[in-house]
Structures are given as structure tokens and as C-alpha cells.
Motif scaffolding. Structure first.
Motif, PDB file in Angstrom:
ATOM      1  N   GLY A 198      40.310  30.205  49.043  1.00  0.00           N
ATOM      2  CA  GLY A 198      41.603  30.118  48.376  1.00  0.00           C
ATOM      3  C   GLY A 198      41.596  29.134  47.225  1.00  0.00           C
ATOM      4  N   ARG A 199      42.569  28.257  47.212  1.00  0.00           N
ATOM      5  CA  ARG A 199      42.713  27.338  46.082  1.00  0.00           C
ATOM      6  C   ARG A 199      41.626  26.278  46.048  1.00  0.00           C
ATOM      7  NH1 ARG A 199      48.658  25.968  47.394  1.00  0.00           N
ATOM      8  NH2 ARG A 199      48.238  24.100  46.176  1.00  0.00           N
ATOM      9  N   HIS A 200      40.833  26.167  47.106  1.00  0.00           N
ATOM     10  CA  HIS A 200      39.741  25.197  47.093  1.00  0.00           C
ATOM     11  C   HIS A 200      38.448  25.804  46.548  1.00  0.00           C
ATOM     12  CE1 HIS A 200      41.900  22.040  49.210  1.00  0.00           C
ATOM     13  NE2 HIS A 200      42.448  23.012  49.909  1.00  0.00           N
ATOM     14  N   CYS A 201      38.463  27.066  46.266  1.00  0.00           N
ATOM     15  CA  CYS A 201      37.260  27.716  45.759  1.00  0.00           C
ATOM     16  C   CYS A 201      36.867  27.097  44.422  1.00  0.00           C
ATOM     17  CB  CYS A 201      37.510  29.217  45.606  1.00  0.00           C
ATOM     18  SG  CYS A 201      35.996  30.106  45.244  1.00  0.00           S
ATOM     19  N   GLY A 202      35.566  27.062  44.178  1.00  0.00           N
ATOM     20  CA  GLY A 202      35.072  26.365  42.991  1.00  0.00           C
ATOM     21  C   GLY A 202      35.104  27.173  41.715  1.00  0.00           C
ATOM     22  N   LEU A 211      42.484  33.974  39.623  1.00  0.00           N
ATOM     23  CA  LEU A 211      41.846  33.039  40.546  1.00  0.00           C
ATOM     24  C   LEU A 211      42.928  32.263  41.299  1.00  0.00           C
ATOM     25  CD1 LEU A 211      39.048  31.546  38.252  1.00  0.00           C
ATOM     26  CD2 LEU A 211      38.858  33.409  39.913  1.00  0.00           C
ATOM     27  N   PRO A 212      42.741  31.933  42.549  1.00  0.00           N
ATOM     28  CA  PRO A 212      41.645  32.394  43.390  1.00  0.00           C
ATOM     29  C   PRO A 212      41.728  33.903  43.642  1.00  0.00           C
ATOM     30  CG  PRO A 212      43.295  31.244  44.692  1.00  0.00           C
ATOM     31  CD  PRO A 212      43.680  31.061  43.256  1.00  0.00           C
ATOM     32  N   LEU A 213      40.568  34.496  43.789  1.00  0.00           N
ATOM     33  CA  LEU A 213      40.516  35.933  44.018  1.00  0.00           C
ATOM     34  C   LEU A 213      41.217  36.277  45.336  1.00  0.00           C
ATOM     35  CD1 LEU A 213      36.815  36.372  42.939  1.00  0.00           C
ATOM     36  CD2 LEU A 213      38.806  37.187  41.697  1.00  0.00           C
ATOM     37  N   PRO A 214      41.851  37.444  45.390  1.00  0.00           N
ATOM     38  CA  PRO A 214      42.643  37.803  46.570  1.00  0.00           C
ATOM     39  C   PRO A 214      41.840  37.766  47.877  1.00  0.00           C
ATOM     40  CG  PRO A 214      42.859  39.471  44.845  1.00  0.00           C
ATOM     41  CD  PRO A 214      41.840  38.486  44.367  1.00  0.00           C
ATOM     42  N   ASN A 215      40.567  38.127  47.787  1.00  0.00           N
ATOM     43  CA  ASN A 215      39.774  38.164  49.023  1.00  0.00           C
ATOM     44  C   ASN A 215      38.913  36.907  49.182  1.00  0.00           C
ATOM     45  OD1 ASN A 215      38.448  38.993  46.769  1.00  0.00           O
ATOM     46  ND2 ASN A 215      37.354  40.687  47.728  1.00  0.00           N
ATOM     47  N   CYS A 216      39.294  35.839  48.526  1.00  0.00           N
ATOM     48  CA  CYS A 216      38.541  34.597  48.637  1.00  0.00           C
ATOM     49  C   CYS A 216      38.964  33.848  49.892  1.00  0.00           C
ATOM     50  CB  CYS A 216      38.793  33.728  47.411  1.00  0.00           C
ATOM     51  SG  CYS A 216      38.005  32.122  47.529  1.00  0.00           S
ATOM     52  N   GLU A 223      33.636  31.105  35.787  1.00  0.00           N
ATOM     53  CA  GLU A 223      32.461  30.345  36.138  1.00  0.00           C
ATOM     54  C   GLU A 223      32.508  30.064  37.637  1.00  0.00           C
ATOM     55  OE1 GLU A 223      31.005  27.118  33.290  1.00  0.00           O
ATOM     56  OE2 GLU A 223      31.764  25.993  34.998  1.00  0.00           O
ATOM     57  N   SER A 224      31.526  30.555  38.346  1.00  0.00           N
ATOM     58  CA  SER A 224      31.491  30.312  39.783  1.00  0.00           C
ATOM     59  C   SER A 224      30.379  29.321  40.100  1.00  0.00           C
ATOM     60  CB  SER A 224      31.289  31.618  40.548  1.00  0.00           C
ATOM     61  OG  SER A 224      30.141  32.278  40.094  1.00  0.00           O
ATOM     62  N   THR A 225      30.410  28.774  41.284  1.00  0.00           N
ATOM     63  CA  THR A 225      29.401  27.811  41.706  1.00  0.00           C
ATOM     64  C   THR A 225      28.653  28.403  42.895  1.00  0.00           C
ATOM     65  OG1 THR A 225      30.816  26.740  43.321  1.00  0.00           O
ATOM     66  CG2 THR A 225      30.956  25.936  41.062  1.00  0.00           C
ATOM     67  N   PRO A 226      27.506  27.807  43.253  1.00  0.00           N
ATOM     68  CA  PRO A 226      26.753  28.325  44.406  1.00  0.00           C
ATOM     69  C   PRO A 226      27.551  28.275  45.708  1.00  0.00           C
ATOM     70  CG  PRO A 226      25.379  26.851  43.100  1.00  0.00           C
ATOM     71  CD  PRO A 226      26.773  26.744  42.554  1.00  0.00           C
ATOM     72  N   SER A 245      38.274  20.545  42.834  1.00  0.00           N
ATOM     73  CA  SER A 245      39.677  20.185  42.979  1.00  0.00           C
ATOM     74  C   SER A 245      40.500  21.407  43.368  1.00  0.00           C
ATOM     75  CB  SER A 245      40.220  19.574  41.688  1.00  0.00           C
ATOM     76  OG  SER A 245      40.214  20.531  40.660  1.00  0.00           O
ATOM     77  N   GLU A 246      41.602  21.127  44.013  1.00  0.00           N
ATOM     78  CA  GLU A 246      42.464  22.216  44.441  1.00  0.00           C
ATOM     79  C   GLU A 246      43.217  22.755  43.238  1.00  0.00           C
ATOM     80  OE1 GLU A 246      45.447  22.847  48.209  1.00  0.00           O
ATOM     81  OE2 GLU A 246      45.748  21.140  46.917  1.00  0.00           O
ATOM     82  N   LYS A 247      43.301  24.060  43.167  1.00  0.00           N
ATOM     83  CA  LYS A 247      44.012  24.665  42.050  1.00  0.00           C
ATOM     84  C   LYS A 247      45.521  24.639  42.324  1.00  0.00           C
ATOM     85  CE  LYS A 247      40.375  28.001  40.849  1.00  0.00           C
ATOM     86  NZ  LYS A 247      39.343  27.357  41.670  1.00  0.00           N
ATOM     87  N   ASP A 248      46.263  24.508  41.248  1.00  0.00           N
ATOM     88  CA  ASP A 248      47.700  24.677  41.368  1.00  0.00           C
ATOM     89  C   ASP A 248      47.983  26.118  41.765  1.00  0.00           C
ATOM     90  OD1 ASP A 248      48.259  22.112  40.583  1.00  0.00           O
ATOM     91  OD2 ASP A 248      48.474  22.634  38.458  1.00  0.00           O
ATOM     92  N   PRO A 249      49.117  26.333  42.447  1.00  0.00           N
ATOM     93  CA  PRO A 249      49.462  27.718  42.806  1.00  0.00           C
ATOM     94  C   PRO A 249      49.555  28.617  41.576  1.00  0.00           C
ATOM     95  CG  PRO A 249      50.921  26.161  43.920  1.00  0.00           C
ATOM     96  CD  PRO A 249      50.084  25.355  42.968  1.00  0.00           C
ATOM     97  N   ASP A 250      49.919  28.032  40.430  1.00  0.00           N
ATOM     98  CA  ASP A 250      50.038  28.855  39.224  1.00  0.00           C
ATOM     99  C   ASP A 250      48.870  28.635  38.263  1.00  0.00           C
ATOM    100  OD1 ASP A 250      50.731  26.281  38.627  1.00  0.00           O
ATOM    101  OD2 ASP A 250      52.543  26.780  37.499  1.00  0.00           O
ATOM    102  N   TYR A 251      47.733  28.207  38.821  1.00  0.00           N
ATOM    103  CA  TYR A 251      46.552  27.943  37.996  1.00  0.00           C
ATOM    104  C   TYR A 251      46.191  29.122  37.097  1.00  0.00           C
ATOM    105  CZ  TYR A 251      41.604  27.510  36.792  1.00  0.00           C
ATOM    106  OH  TYR A 251      40.421  27.490  36.113  1.00  0.00           O
TER     107      TYR A 251
END
Ligand SMILES: [Zn+2]
Length: 96
Positions: A77-81, A69-74, A43-46, A13-19
């Protein structure tokens, strides 16, 4: 229990901007409250980005020190698991 809403976050799921802010604040409160929360783990996923997978596995952070999260260099972005999970005192693994 007060932290139930956190479990509604699914990895896809997409994270809220203030997740990060909201989640870490909740854990900070939880640590103060009953003292059963040791800290947070990421907790990260494959399918997560390299940035998330390169984080030290199983590292327990204080909410004040946890990477946001999301990490700055991801790239995802907010779709990262990657998500925060609480580390409870009863889950503590014995240090070798
Ligand atoms: Zn990511």
C-alpha cells in the motif's frame, strides 16, 4: 524550482492518500508550463511489490494515463517504495 517538493519523497516514506493525484497534477502542470517534462516514469525498488516490478521498465506515461500509486494490488500500500519520477526532455533516450 517548482517541483522540488517532489524530491522530498523518499522511497521508504509513507505516501499521502492523495500522492498519485497531487503528483500527477504537478507533472501535468509542468508539462504545460515549460515543456521540459515529457511525462512520468514509475521508479520501483527491489523491495517493491511484484505489481510495481512487473510494470514495463522505463515506460514514460502521460500523467493522465499513468497507473495510480500505490497500485491497487500492492500489498504494501502506501508504504510501497515505488514513486513517480519526471522524465525530462533532456533525459530522453534515443529510440533504437
Ligand atoms: Zn507496491
Amino acid at each position: 524550482m517548482a517541483l522540488d517538493w517532489l524530491d522530498r519523497f523518499h522511497h521508504d516514506s509513507e505516501k499521502d492518500p492523495d500522492y498519485a493525484q497531487k503528483t500527477l497534477a504537478a507533472y501535468r502542470l509542468g508539462m504545460r508550463g515549460k515543456g521540459s517534462i515529457l511525462g512520468v516514469v514509475i521508479e520501483s525498488t527491489p523491495t517493491c511489490c511484484d505489481a510495481a516490478r512487473n510494470l514495463p521498465y522505463g515506460k514514460v506515461y502521460h500523467p493522465d494515463d499513468a497507473p495510480h500509486l500505490p497500485l491497487p494490488n500492492c500489498r504494501q500500500g502506501r508504504h510501497c517504495g515505488c514513486v513517480y519520477r519526471p522524465m525530462m526532455t533532456y533525459q530522453r533516450q534515443e529510440e533504437p
